[in-house]
Design an enzyme around this catalytic site. Structure first.
Site, short mmCIF file in Angstrom:
data_model
loop_
_atom_site.label_atom_id
_atom_site.label_comp_id
_atom_site.label_asym_id
_atom_site.label_seq_id
_atom_site.Cartn_x
_atom_site.Cartn_y
_atom_site.Cartn_z
N GLU A 1 -14.50 -54.09 10.37
CA GLU A 1 -15.66 -53.31 9.98
C GLU A 1 -15.47 -52.86 8.52
OE1 GLU A 1 -17.76 -49.21 11.71
OE2 GLU A 1 -15.61 -49.52 11.94
N CYS B 1 -16.16 -51.04 16.43
CA CYS B 1 -15.45 -49.76 16.40
C CYS B 1 -15.85 -48.81 17.55
CB CYS B 1 -15.63 -49.10 15.04
SG CYS B 1 -14.26 -47.98 14.58
N LYS C 1 -24.37 -52.33 14.52
CA LYS C 1 -23.62 -51.41 15.39
C LYS C 1 -24.57 -50.49 16.16
CE LYS C 1 -19.83 -48.01 14.93
NZ LYS C 1 -18.99 -47.34 13.91
#
Length: 270
Positions: A45, A146, A110
Site C-alpha cells: 500500500e 491493510c 480500499k
C-alpha cells in the site's frame, strides 16, 4: 482448475514521498522478482508515495502517467504488478491498488478506511465499494488493502467470487501489539476464507533510514504468507526484502472441504 500454481513475489520496500523515485524502485524490484520466476509481483500500500504527505498532490488516475509507467514495467517483464497508489475523488482521494499487466489494467479501491488507533484515513480518503478479482494462469486472485484485513466478510466474499488467494497490500501502523495483531489477522483471514493470504507490507522506515511522519502508518515490515489452513509458510523480517511463494488453487479447495467455512455459513441474523 485444481492443478494451477502461480509464483508470486512480495516486494517489501520503503516508498518515499517522490512518485518518480518510487517508479525506479518498482523497476528494480520487478526485475529481481521476475528473475526469480515470479508471475505476479506485489508491492505495498502507498507505493506511489508514503503516508504523511499531501495525498491529493500526488494522486493520478489509473490511466495517468504514473500508472502507465507501471504498466510498461509489467509488460517489459511479462508479469502482473499490484502496487498501492492514490487516485483522485473530488475533495478526497481513493486508496487504490493498481493491477496491471498480463492483459489487466484496473484498480481496487480500499473499502475499509483506517479510522482507528488515533488515525483518520477518511478525512482525506474516500472508501471504495466493490470487490475485485483478477485471473492469472487460471488462478483467481482477490485484492485487499491493510485495514481490510480486520473484516472477515470481505475475504469470504472474495472466496465466493472464486478467489483462491488474496493479495493484501499494507502500510501497517506501528505501535504496541500491532505486529502481533498483523500476524493473527492474516492467519485468521486465511483460515476463515479458506484462501491463501499474501500480506506485503512496507519495510520499517527506521531500518531503511527513510524520513517519514512519525504519526502516519508507514510500515513495520514482517510480510508473510498464510496458507488456507492458517499456517505461515513464508515470512520476512523488518527490512527491505523479497519473498517468493508458489500459490495453488488445490490447497484452497481441500481446506474449504475440510473446514466447511464457506459451505456451513449460516445466514446473517436479521
Amino acid at each position: 482448475m485444481t492443478g494451477t500454481s502461480v509464483r508470486i513475489g512480495l516486494c517489501q520496500m520503503t516508498s518515499t514521498s517522490d512518485p518518480g523515485h518510487n517508479l525506479s524502485l518498482i523497476r528494480s524490484w520487478v526485475e529481481r522478482a521476475a528473475d526469480a520466476g515470479a508471475r505476479v509481483v506485489v508491492f505495498p500500500e502507498a507505493t506511489m508515495a508514503h503516508f504523511g504527505v499531501p495525498l491529493a498532490a500526488v494522486a493520478e488516475s489509473i490511466d495517468g502517467a504514473w500508472a502507465s509507467a507501471v504498466e510498461q514495467i509489467a509488460a517489459d517483464h511479462g508479469v502482473l504488478i499490484a502496487a498501492g497508489m492514490f487516485t483522485p475523488d473530488g475533495d478526497r482521494v481513493r486508496n487504490t491498488v493498481l493491477l496491471t499487466g498480463l492483459g489487466h489494467h484496473l484498480g481496487y479501491h480500499k473499502i475499509h478506511l483506517y479510522d482507528a488507533f488515533g488515525y483518520r484515513e477518511s478525512d482525506t480518503v474516500a472508501p471504495g465499494t466493490d470487490c475485485v478479482t483478477v485471473t492469472v494462469d487460471n488462478l483467481v486472485l482477490g485484492v485487499a488493502t491493510c485495514y481490510d484485513v480486520r473484516f472477515p466478510a470481505l475475504f469470504q466474499r472474495l472466496a465466493d467470487a472464486g478467489a483462491s488467494a488474496v493479495l493484501l497490500t499494507t502500510s501497517w501502523g506501528a505501535g504496541e501489539g500491532k505486529a502481533e495483531q498483523w500476524e493473527v489477522l492474516v492467519r485468521a483471514r486465511a483460515l476463515d476464507s479458506g484462501s491463501w493470504v499474501l500480506g506485503c507490507d512496507q519495510a520499517d522506515p527506521k531500518v531503511t533510514g527513510t524520513q517519514v511522519n512519525p504519526d502516519a502508518p508507514t510500515g513495520i515490515g514482517r510480510s508473510l504468507v498464510a496458507d488456507p489452513l492458517g499456517a505461515v509458510t513464508h515470512r520476512l523480517g523488518t527490512g527491505p526484502d523479497l519473498l517468493i511463494a508458489d500459490v495453488d488453487a488445490a490447497t484452497a479447495i481441500r481446506s474449504r472441504a475440510r473446514t466447511g467455512v464457506l459451505a456451513n455459513r449460516a445466514p446473517a441474523p436479521l
